[in-house]
Design a protein around this motif. Structure first.
Motif, mmCIF file in Angstrom:
data_model
loop_
_atom_site.group_PDB
_atom_site.id
_atom_site.type_symbol
_atom_site.label_atom_id
_atom_site.label_comp_id
_atom_site.label_asym_id
_atom_site.label_seq_id
_atom_site.Cartn_x
_atom_site.Cartn_y
_atom_site.Cartn_z
ATOM 1 N N VAL A 126 30.291 48.745 -7.154
ATOM 2 C CA VAL A 126 31.281 48.347 -6.146
ATOM 3 C C VAL A 126 30.925 49.034 -4.822
ATOM 4 C CG1 VAL A 126 33.740 48.337 -5.551
ATOM 5 C CG2 VAL A 126 33.031 48.150 -7.958
ATOM 6 N N PHE B 206 36.822 46.105 -10.486
ATOM 7 C CA PHE B 206 36.357 46.970 -11.578
ATOM 8 C C PHE B 206 36.477 46.242 -12.915
ATOM 9 C CE2 PHE B 206 35.659 51.532 -10.489
ATOM 10 C CZ PHE B 206 35.792 51.441 -9.115
ATOM 11 N N THR C 47 31.277 47.649 -14.619
ATOM 12 C CA THR C 47 31.194 48.501 -13.425
ATOM 13 C C THR C 47 30.563 49.839 -13.794
ATOM 14 O OG1 THR C 47 33.240 47.509 -12.633
ATOM 15 C CG2 THR C 47 32.500 49.520 -11.521
#
Ligand code: GLN
Length: 403
Positions: A127, A168, A172
């Motif tokens: 991310v 998420f 992840t």
């Protein structure tokens, strides 16, 4: 047939890395080249144009004279690792074992890619807050991670918590966080970090935090190290460097701090990528990290004055500025100038006005999101500000702010 004759172009491209084809050269460093080519004032790449502190330059000279000229320990000279651990404990209350939790690298750039290569497996997602420092995109590609972008939205560059939570999942592996933030100047607040912490713990993900601007902090903002949050030690990789804090971006000395088993993996990657950072400069780094608190207080004060100076110049020239609370960049909105996009504007600025800045699109995955932004740096001396101010005068007419 002459074996030395060059192969036809298409067969050459088939021999090249598909990964390398998926990203372009750095736009930031390209802007520095254009600044040199056109004799422009360079407010693009973030490096100081004023001297580094005399005492740390002397420490580097003394280290070379004392013949600290051979390889340091691969994961970093002991003196530097001890100094890093001591400073982190003093400033953030985080105690780390310099023997098992620290890797000195060639700048935070190498610390980041070594970390990524040390933790990523095929299929892993990372991310990344957007706008982002442009290295993170290629870092993801080179390490084989799939980036998932989450927007920081102006004017205060906050993120939507639900959007982040929805990003998420079981795939992840990590979130990359840069606080204080390049290019926006955002300083993540404790509550935001705690929210991110909870997601990392829930999904067993790492938070790789690039904290290189930790001492460029304004208006009472406070830098909080992700590793200082309860429960984050096993999940955090803290990246930092000498570059910005001590005005030595060309020394290429940075580091990654992580739990022992993570560090073991980072050290292996680092060893085979670069062996180690410059040995005498690591010694000088140990001296730099022992400077008293007053050094950092003065640094923040001087940068506050530079920020205010640059905000004044840009606002006067017709830019809408997002006032940074940290780091040494100002993101601006250029919509008032009537250019079709950021790249056209930045080219006009460097060629016709004689000032180099970074087009906003280089901080976004989709160029359209950065179309109305350009970034200026303010790690510059007064004569540079003065020259930039004079040149930017010419822009006023275009912004309709001519008085
Ligand atoms: N961090 C600096 C910037 O954003 C540049 C770093 C670099 O070019 N390696 O301008």
């Amino acid at each position: 047939m002459n074996p030395a004759s060059p192969a036809p172009a298409q067969s050459v491209s088939r021999r090249l890395s598909e990964k390398a084809e998926r990203f372009t050269e750095s736009v930031i460093r390209e802007m520095t080249r254009l600044a040199l080519q056109y004799g422009a004032i360079n407010l693009s790449q973030g490096f100081p144009d004023f001297p580094a502190p005399a005492e740390i330059k002397r420490a580097a000279q003394e280290a070379i004279a004392a013949d600290i000229n051979q390889y340091a320990i691969t994961w970093g000279a002991r003196s530097l690792r001890n100094a890093i651990a001591e400073k982190l404990a003093r400033t953030q209350g985080v105690s780390v074992d310099p023997e098992r939790e620290l890797t000195v690298c060639c700048g935070s750039t190498e610390a980041m890619i070594s970390t990524m290569m040390a933790i990523i497996n095929p299929g892993d997602q990372v991310v990344i807050f957007e706008p982002f420092y442009e290295n993170y995109g290629p870092d993801a590609i080179l390490s084989g991670a799939t980036p998932r972008f989450v927007k920081l939205r102006p004017p205060d560059w906050t993120f939507d918590r639900e959007e982040l939570a929805a990003t998420f999942g079981p795939s992840t592996k990590a979130i990359i966080l840069n606080t204080p933030n390049n290019p926006t100047g955002k300083v993540f607040e404790r509550e935001e970090l705690e929210y991110i912490r909870d997601l990392c713990v829930r999904w067993n993900a790492f938070a790789i935090t690039d904290e290189i601007y930790e001492h460029m902090i304004y208006d009472g903002a406070k830098h909080i190290s992700m590793a200082s949050l309860d429960g984050m030690r096993p999940h955090s990789v803290t990246i930092n460097a000498l570059s910005k804090t001590y005005s030595v971006t060309g020394w290429r000395v940075g580091w990654a701090i992580a739990a022992p088993e993570v560090t073991a993996s980072i050290r292996k990657v680092h060893d085979f990528l670069t062996v180690g950072a410059a040995a005498p400069l690591q010694e000088a780094g140990a001296a730099a990290l022992q400077l008293p608190d007053s050094y950092y207080e003065q640094l923040a004060q001087e940068y506050t004055a530079r920020r205010d100076r640059m905000l004044g110049i840009l606002t006067d020239a017709g830019f809408r500025c997002f006032k940074p609370r940290g780091a040494y960049y100002i993101m601006t909105d250029i919509s008032g100038f009537g250019f079709p996009d950021d790249v056209t504007f930045a080219k006009y600025l460097v060629k016709e006005i004689g000032v180099a800045a970074v087009p906003g699109s280089s901080f976004y995955q989709d160029a359209a999101s950065g179309r109305t932004h350009v970034r200026f740096t303010f790690c510059k001396k007064e004569s540079t500000f003065q020259a930039a101010a004079e040149r930017l005068e010419k822009l006023k007419a275009r912004a309709g702010v001519n008085k």
